[in-house]
Scaffold this active site. Structure first.
Site, PDB file in Angstrom:
ATOM      1  N   ASP A 256      -3.333  -1.641  -7.600  1.00 21.83           N
ATOM      2  CA  ASP A 256      -1.890  -1.427  -7.529  1.00 21.83           C
ATOM      3  C   ASP A 256      -1.303  -1.588  -8.922  1.00 21.83           C
ATOM      4  O   ASP A 256      -1.766  -2.421  -9.711  1.00 21.83           O
ATOM      5  CB  ASP A 256      -1.224  -2.406  -6.561  1.00 21.83           C
ATOM      6  CG  ASP A 256       0.172  -1.941  -6.150  1.00 21.83           C
ATOM      7  OD1 ASP A 256       0.296  -1.281  -5.103  1.00 21.83           O
ATOM      8  OD2 ASP A 256       1.140  -2.217  -6.893  1.00 21.83           O
ATOM      9  N   ASP A 295      -1.095   5.756  -0.786  1.00 22.25           N
ATOM     10  CA  ASP A 295       0.083   5.391  -0.002  1.00 22.25           C
ATOM     11  C   ASP A 295       1.216   5.216  -1.011  1.00 22.25           C
ATOM     12  O   ASP A 295       1.502   4.117  -1.465  1.00 22.25           O
ATOM     13  CB  ASP A 295      -0.170   4.108   0.785  1.00 22.25           C
ATOM     14  CG  ASP A 295       1.001   3.736   1.680  1.00 22.25           C
ATOM     15  OD1 ASP A 295       1.894   4.585   1.865  1.00 22.25           O
ATOM     16  OD2 ASP A 295       1.034   2.601   2.178  1.00 22.25           O
ATOM     17  N   CYS A 348       5.622   6.513   4.135  1.00 25.83           N
ATOM     18  CA  CYS A 348       6.364   6.043   5.313  1.00 25.83           C
ATOM     19  C   CYS A 348       7.725   6.735   5.310  1.00 25.83           C
ATOM     20  O   CYS A 348       8.765   6.112   5.467  1.00 25.83           O
ATOM     21  CB  CYS A 348       6.490   4.530   5.340  1.00 25.83           C
ATOM     22  SG  CYS A 348       7.092   3.773   3.820  1.00 25.83           S
TER      23      CYS A 348
END
Length: 394
Positions: A256, A295, A348
């Site tokens: 990340d 993601d 999302c």
């Protein structure tokens, strides 16, 4: 605290949020400064705040106000629930101050819920009406209505440690009632005792993890196979890394851009009984992976039930910036995918600009790639709004 005092606290917190504070930050700050409030008080106040934020436009209108405020939102919520404001706005024992004549006059002419304009009734920002209608089609109204309600609580059963019946039984021992959910085989929905989850033996021993059903289903559809090299490039807390590791014995790496987001991942992996390597950007140089999961940062428009303040802070400029970042991440992933590997792109979000349009633009920029599978989940499926696309080379 009395019910009226709880509403008074919610009004103060909502005013902080409307002034620019994040909802979670405002709630935490209030709780730290209000040691007299018990756990039941904090939970009730939290519910008042989030219910009001989900229905910000309609509650404001039903209070007869032109701009949202803490008092207007709570007045609107009481009216929507058919409750009499004077029972709570007494000014006694930390209750909100009594209604002013101006507020009474506004309430007397405020529209009923059934007379509100579509965007107001559905609590949708005006500028997002067309993009969401384009993305959701005939499901638009149903999905927007769902965003006005509280989200279900889902858990992912760690299939490396337990099956669904065993996990449900273990949760029941600690007062958490759950049931299987049809969206995917690992998902269970909590229908009672949700606040006991984090102290339950099932959670502390790694039998279950908090994770919405939609990303669980998206992960379950990935082409995982034993021994493959998998990179979760935008890992965040590592929930999807752990979900993949529980499904298939492979070589998993989490990365990340903000490594502190992964600080709990080693302990969570240990608890779950799976192995995950954590790498920074430089450690990925020269590496090639069979599957790269992206993601990506997004608007979060699929999670407005859980983070309703994000609905009102999203702007066209912010969305444009996110789309640019997503494209950069997608293009950068090409260099770390093995020749026969795949990219799993996830958001999302429910917006086409972040989903199908992003995939089409990537394919146009990168000849030889194509989308071999995609799916968009909405609250109609039970979980959050979520999009997933699988990209492979021809």
């Amino acid at each position: 605290m009395t019910p009226a005092a709880r509403l008074g606290a919610a009004i103060d917190i909502l005013d902080r949020v409307l002034s620019g504070a994040a909802a979670e930050q405002a709630l935490t700050s209030w709780a730290r400064a209000s040691r007299f409030a018990g756990s039941g008080d904090r939970a009730a106040i939290r519910d008042h705040v989030y219910d009001a934020l989900r229905c910000l436009r309609s509650f404001t209108a039903m209070a007869g106000a032109h701009t949202p405020s803490g008092r207007a939102l709570i007045l609107g919520s009481l009216r929507a629930a058919g409750q009499e404001p004077d029972e709570f706005f007494t000014g006694e024992a930390y209750a909100p101050l009594p209604l002013s004549q101006t507020e009474r006059n506004a309430l007397s002419v405020a529209p009923e819920a059934g007379a509100l304009p579509e965007a107001v009734a559905l609590d949708c920002p005006d500028w997002l009406m067309v993009p969401l209608k384009d993305a959701l089609g005939e499901n638009f109204t149903h999905v927007l209505q769902a965003f006005r309600e509280r989200a279900p609580v889902f858990l992912r059963v760690n299939s490396a440690r337990a099956d669904v019946p065993a996990a449900i039984e273990a949760l029941a021992d600690d007062g958490v009632e759950a049931q299987p959910h049809p969206l995917t085989q690992t998902a269970i929905e909590v229908i009672g005792g949700a606040r006991r989850i984090r102290n339950s033996a099932a959670y502390l021993s790694g039998l279950v993890e908090l994770q919405d059903a939609s990303p669980q289903a998206a992960v379950a559809a990935l082409p995982l196979r034993r021994g493959m090299k998998v990179l979760d490039f935008c890992a965040g807390g590592g929930g999807k890394t752990l979900a993949m590791a529980a499904l298939c014995d492979a070589d998993y790496t989490a990365h990340d851009v903000a490594p502190q987001r992964m600080r709990d991942l080693p302990e969570r992996a240990r608890r779950a009984g799976v192995a995950v390597s954590i790498r920074n950007g430089k450690a990925l140089i020269g590496q090639r992976f069979d599957l790269v999961l992206l993601d990506v940062p997004c608007s979060g428009s699929g999670t407005w039930r859980r983070a309703p303040d994000a609905k009102w802070t999203l702007t066209p400029d912010r969305l444009s910036d996110l789309v640019k970042v997503q494209a950069e991440i997608l293009d950068g992933a090409v260099d770390i995918v093995a020749p026969s590997g795949a990219i799993a792109y996830m958001t999302c979000s429910l917006l086409d600009a972040e989903n199908r349009e992003q995939i089409d633009a990537f394919i146009a920029r990168n000849p030889g790639w194509h989308c071999c599978a995609e799916r968009m989940f909405t609250p109609i499926d039970g979980g959050d709004g979520f999009y997933s696309a699988l990209l492979t080379r021809e």
